[in-house]
Structure formats: C-alpha cells, structure tokens
Enzyme design. Sequence first.
Site, PDB file in Angstrom:
ATOM      1  CE1 TYR A 167      -3.179  -2.935   0.808  1.00  0.00           C
ATOM      2  CE2 TYR A 167      -2.717  -2.661   3.147  1.00  0.00           C
ATOM      3  CZ  TYR A 167      -3.344  -3.344   2.127  1.00  0.00           C
ATOM      4  OH  TYR A 167      -4.130  -4.427   2.421  1.00  0.00           O
ATOM      5  CB  CYS A 219       1.734   0.445   4.104  1.00  0.00           C
ATOM      6  SG  CYS A 219       2.441  -0.763   5.228  1.00  0.00           S
ATOM      7  CG  PHE A 258       4.934  -1.830   8.923  1.00  0.00           C
ATOM      8  CD1 PHE A 258       5.907  -1.780   9.913  1.00  0.00           C
ATOM      9  CD2 PHE A 258       3.606  -1.704   9.291  1.00  0.00           C
ATOM     10  CE1 PHE A 258       5.561  -1.620  11.251  1.00  0.00           C
ATOM     11  CE2 PHE A 258       3.247  -1.546  10.622  1.00  0.00           C
ATOM     12  CZ  PHE A 258       4.230  -1.506  11.605  1.00  0.00           C
ATOM     13  CB  CYS A 259       4.863  -0.662   2.195  1.00  0.00           C
ATOM     14  SG  CYS A 259       3.562  -1.918   2.373  1.00  0.00           S
TER      15      CYS A 259
END
Length: 324
Positions: free
Chosen positions: A102, A105, A107-108
């Site tokens: 995403y 996001c 974490f991405c």
Amino acid sequence: MRRINGVRVLSRFVSGEANTATVTADRRLLHPSAVHRTFIGSDIRCFSQAKNPFGLYCHSFARNVAGNGRCFSVASSSSVHDVVNDLPRLSFAPKDVVLYQYEACPFCNKVKAFLDYYNVPYKVVEVNPIFKKEIKWSEYKKVPILMVDGVQMVDSTDIIDKLYKRIHPENSTSDSEEERKWLGWVDNHLVHVLSPNIYRNYKEALESFNYITTHGNFSFTQRIIAKYGGATAMYFVSKKLKEKHNITDERKALYGAAETWVEALKDRQFLGGPNPNLADLAVFGVLRPIRHLQSGIDMVENTRVGEWYSRMEDAVGESARIVS
C-alpha cells in the site's frame, strides 16, 4: 455495510509488525554479484563482457542507453560500487524484485527506503486494500510482500534482515545494541503515534485518504467510497488507537517522538555516524508518507527533526523503483 467494512481494512496501514531484526548497517563494500561499475565524476558507465542482462538498474545510465533501465554484467568482477553525494553505496543485484504494497503503509515504506538506499531496483504492485486480488495467490495476506527472484519474503523487519544478510554476508549479525534499540522503537512506538495524527480530525483524515486513494489501486467508484467512508471510519478508529497506546495529545506525542529521535543522534549526522544505518532508514521510511501531510508539516515546523530528514533525503537519493 460490506463496503464500509472493506474500507476499514485500511486501518492495517498502521498495525504493528514483528520484532526488530538484529542487524547492523555496516557499509562494507563486499558484494557477491557479477557486476562492475566505473565512475567518472557523476557519470555512471556500465561495461559488459556478457551477453545477458543481469538486471542492475543504473539511474543515470538508464536515461541514456536504449531507455531500458538495465546494465549488463561483467562476469569477472565480484564487487560493485555506487556513489551518491560522494559516499560509496553498495548495490545488490537480483534479477527480479517485486514489492506488493500500500503506498501509504509505513512498513512498506521501511522496505522501500532500504531498497532505495542500497539502489536495489524493484517493481511495485499496488494492492487494493479492499479486495486484495493482487495477493490472492499468497497465503500471507498482509503487506509488504517482497518477491526476490521468485522467493517470497514477508514482514518488513524480516525482509530487511534477509536482504541485509544477502548484501553483507560477511557481517550478517549486529553487535550494535543502540541500533537494535532504535529499530525496536520504530516498530513498537513510532508507528503507533502516526495514525492518531494523520486522522486527528475529519479534515486531516480526508487529506490522508485523498493521498491514499490517489496513489492507491482504486477504481473511481472505490476511490470515492474509500476516501469518504475510509476517512470517517479511520477518524473513529484513531480515537481507539489513542486510548490503546495511551496518547492524550496527538501532536505532542508526534513531536515528542521526533525530539526523542533527534536526541538519540547525539549531534551525529545519522544514528549510524557519517552514514545512515538501518535504524535511520527505518525512521525515515516510516515518516516519509506523512512528510507532506499536515501532520508531517507540523512535525518539521515544531521539532528539530527537519535537518536530519533532509540529510536522509540526500543520502537515500532517487527511488530505485522501476516504472514500466
């Protein structure tokens, strides 16, 4: 109700992940690939002694040779150097890297900061957070998912740990207690102050979802539903997250986290010293999606984190993302 419930899965943008990897950001220039680059000033020249493309993306070179964004391997070489802002950078050259993500996001974005800094070329598949058809093939249903030459990696901390070990096989464990501490702080504290800030009120929630839906994989109808339905849902979800993480004042918590990080630097350019380490990259990656939202603008204006953030932008350099 089904559509609104579908929109609520967007709250996973701010959910926690696994424990911090025990790795270090030693900048040694050993490399197992079969690629060699020579540099003349800021010009990158890629020479080939092989017929097949190895798949190493060269930003400067790609704009000038056939427009295909590829360099070719030199079979006799065992090391590779890249130069960004006069600092050496290690490059790791798998043939195919695909990030399922995403856009917003955190974490991405941790994973992308790592890939960008190490100049690892990667493709992006934007996952529709409502239907997730792009990762229907995977038993693991969260993002990020990174495919490296057909091998699946999941969980941002574990992904970075594994990639780091492939880049630095001679130094696959960390003896830096400081680095491990701050990697844990990113996952266990910093990410949890973001959601209450970017969805602090309905106006900021709409701003955030305008960004999410503009950059995300949505049809026009899904975009409208997600923007307004998601903003409404996340505004209320953020209130619950505030309570869960004992946050009374959103901005105070964000400013406090930013100042805590600045204090950790102890007047160093980066936590890693003259060059960023994995903790620097993790903090930068998590903050990058909010930088130009109101919460990020306020953070830079009201804390001392801006100078470090600007240094990180220079250090990380241009995105290594391959745009087809």
